[in-house]
Design an enzyme around this catalytic site. Sequence first.
Site, PDB file in Angstrom:
ATOM      1  N   LYS A 186       0.836  -1.211   0.000  1.00 32.46           N
ATOM      2  CA  LYS A 186       0.000   0.000   0.000  1.00 32.46           C
ATOM      3  C   LYS A 186       0.868   1.258   0.000  1.00 32.46           C
ATOM      4  CE  LYS A 186      -3.657  -2.691   0.612  1.00 32.46           C
ATOM      5  NZ  LYS A 186      -4.913  -2.883  -0.034  1.00 32.46           N
TER       6      LYS A 186
HETATM    7  C1  LIG Z   1      -5.910  -3.923   0.758  1.00 30.65           C
HETATM    8  C2  LIG Z   1      -7.329  -3.551   0.820  1.00 30.65           C
HETATM    9  C3  LIG Z   1      -8.167  -3.961   1.884  1.00 30.65           C
HETATM   10  C4  LIG Z   1      -7.750  -4.967   2.908  1.00 30.65           C
HETATM   11  O1  LIG Z   1      -6.635  -4.655   3.646  1.00 30.65           O
HETATM   12  P1  LIG Z   1      -5.812  -5.842   4.365  1.00 30.65           P
HETATM   13  O2  LIG Z   1      -4.805  -5.079   5.175  1.00 30.65           O
HETATM   14  O3  LIG Z   1      -5.186  -6.661   3.287  1.00 30.65           O
HETATM   15  O4  LIG Z   1      -6.759  -6.610   5.205  1.00 30.65           O
HETATM   16  C5  LIG Z   1      -9.470  -3.468   1.922  1.00 30.65           C
HETATM   17  N1  LIG Z   1      -9.938  -2.657   0.973  1.00 30.65           N
HETATM   18  C6  LIG Z   1      -9.186  -2.272  -0.088  1.00 30.65           C
HETATM   19  C7  LIG Z   1      -9.775  -1.359  -1.114  1.00 30.65           C
HETATM   20  C8  LIG Z   1      -7.866  -2.726  -0.201  1.00 30.65           C
HETATM   21  O5  LIG Z   1      -7.141  -2.349  -1.262  1.00 30.65           O
END
Ligand SMILES: *Cc1c(COP(=O)(O)O)cnc(C)c1O
Length: 369
Positions: A186
Site C-alpha cells: 500500500k
Molecule cells: C488492501 C485492501 C483492503 C484490505 O486490507 P488488508 O490489510 O489486506 O486486510 C481493503 N480494501 C481495499 C480497497 C484494499 O485495497
Amino acid sequence: MTQLVWGYLDEYEQERDDILDAVDTVFRSGKLVLGPSVKQFEEEFAAYHGIAHCAGVDNGTNAIVLGLRAIGVGPGDEVITVSNTAAPTVVAIDAVGATPVFVDIHEDTCLMDVGQVESAITDRTRCLLPVHLYGQCADMDAVTAIAGKHGLTVLEDCAQAHGARYRGRLAGTMGEAAAFSFYPTKVLGAYGDGGATITGDAQVDANLRRLRYYGMEQVYHVVETPGYNSRLDEVQAEILRRKLRRLDAYIEARQAIAARYAEALAGTDLVLPRIADGNSHVYYLYAVHHPARDKILAALRERGISLSISYPWPVHRQRGFAHLGYGQGALPVTERSAEQVFSLPMYPSLSRGDQDKVIDALLDVLATM
Ligand SMILES: *Cc1c(COP(=O)(O)O)cnc(C)c1O
C-alpha cells in the site's frame, strides 16, 4: 520479474538501517503489545489527517470490520458499496452480519457512481461505504449529501488512498470513520500486516479501542461481545512511524512515475487513468484499460513481463457472494472494467530503466494489436 511487482524489496535495501533500527528499538523496549510505538503512531497518523482519533488495528479488513461495528452497523443492516474493489471491503461488511448492496461505477474513473446510490437505499440501509480505488477519492460531496439526507453513516475505505485529497480534504476525513490498510504494497505499507481506523468522534474511537481489545474497557473485564483481538503490532507501528515521515515523498515519487507513463503512452489506444475533478491521485495502482487486455498480457509475458490485474473478478460474481443474487450483467460497467483492466508496475523505488522496459514492451505489443 518479481521485482517489478514487489517494490518493497528495493525499498528495504534503501531504508534498511531505519527499518532495522525501528525493530531493534521495539525489541529493546520490552513493550511488545500496545506499547509506546502504537500510541505515538496513532497520534502521528491522526495529526497527519488533522483528525482527533486513530486506533491501530491488525489489518485493513479488520479496520473496516471494527469501523462498521463502531459506527453501529450490524446484523440486518445494508451497506451500499461497489463491487470493483479488493474483496476484503465486502468480506468485512459480511463479517459484521450486514448485507452488501452494490452500485455500479463511473466508466472513466472506476469510482462509485454516486448517482445510483439513492435508488439502492431501502429502509434497512444504514451505511455508505465508498472505496477510494487505485488512489483517488470517490465523489465525497455527493456521498455525504445523500448520507445526510437519509440519516446514513459513511465509512471510507482508504486502503488505497493514503494522502489522497478530494477538494483539498484528505481521504479519511470526510465520513464518520475511515479504514486504512498498511499491507506492504500500500501507499503507506508496513513490513507485514497492519491497519488503522480514524475518526473525529470520541465515542466511535472508544468503541474501536474496546472492540480491538477483546471487548474490554479495562483489563480482564469484557463489557461487550463479540470482541476481537485486533491490535496493531508494536513493531509494525514503529516501522510505520518512520515511514509516515516519508509518505509525502512516496506519493510524489508515485506521481512522477504516473506522469512518465501518461506521457509515454498518450498516443496509444490504451485507456489511461482519469483523475476526477478536484482530486489529487496518489497512484496506489496505475490501472489502464484495453479491450484486448488478455492478449496484451500474454504477449508481455512472452517478453518476460508479468503484470497484474486489479481486479479480475468483480466481488458480486465471486462464488462466495453468489447468495447475494447478482447475476451476470447486474453491474455492466463494473463487469466490463474487470475484463479490460490491468496494472502497470507502480512503486516509489521503480527505476527509470525498469519503467522504460515496461513502456517499450507495451508500445511494441500495442502496435501489433
Ligand atoms: C488492501 C485492501 C483492503 C484490505 O486490507 P488488508 O490489510 O489486506 O486486510 C481493503 N480494501 C481495499 C480497497 C484494499 O485495497
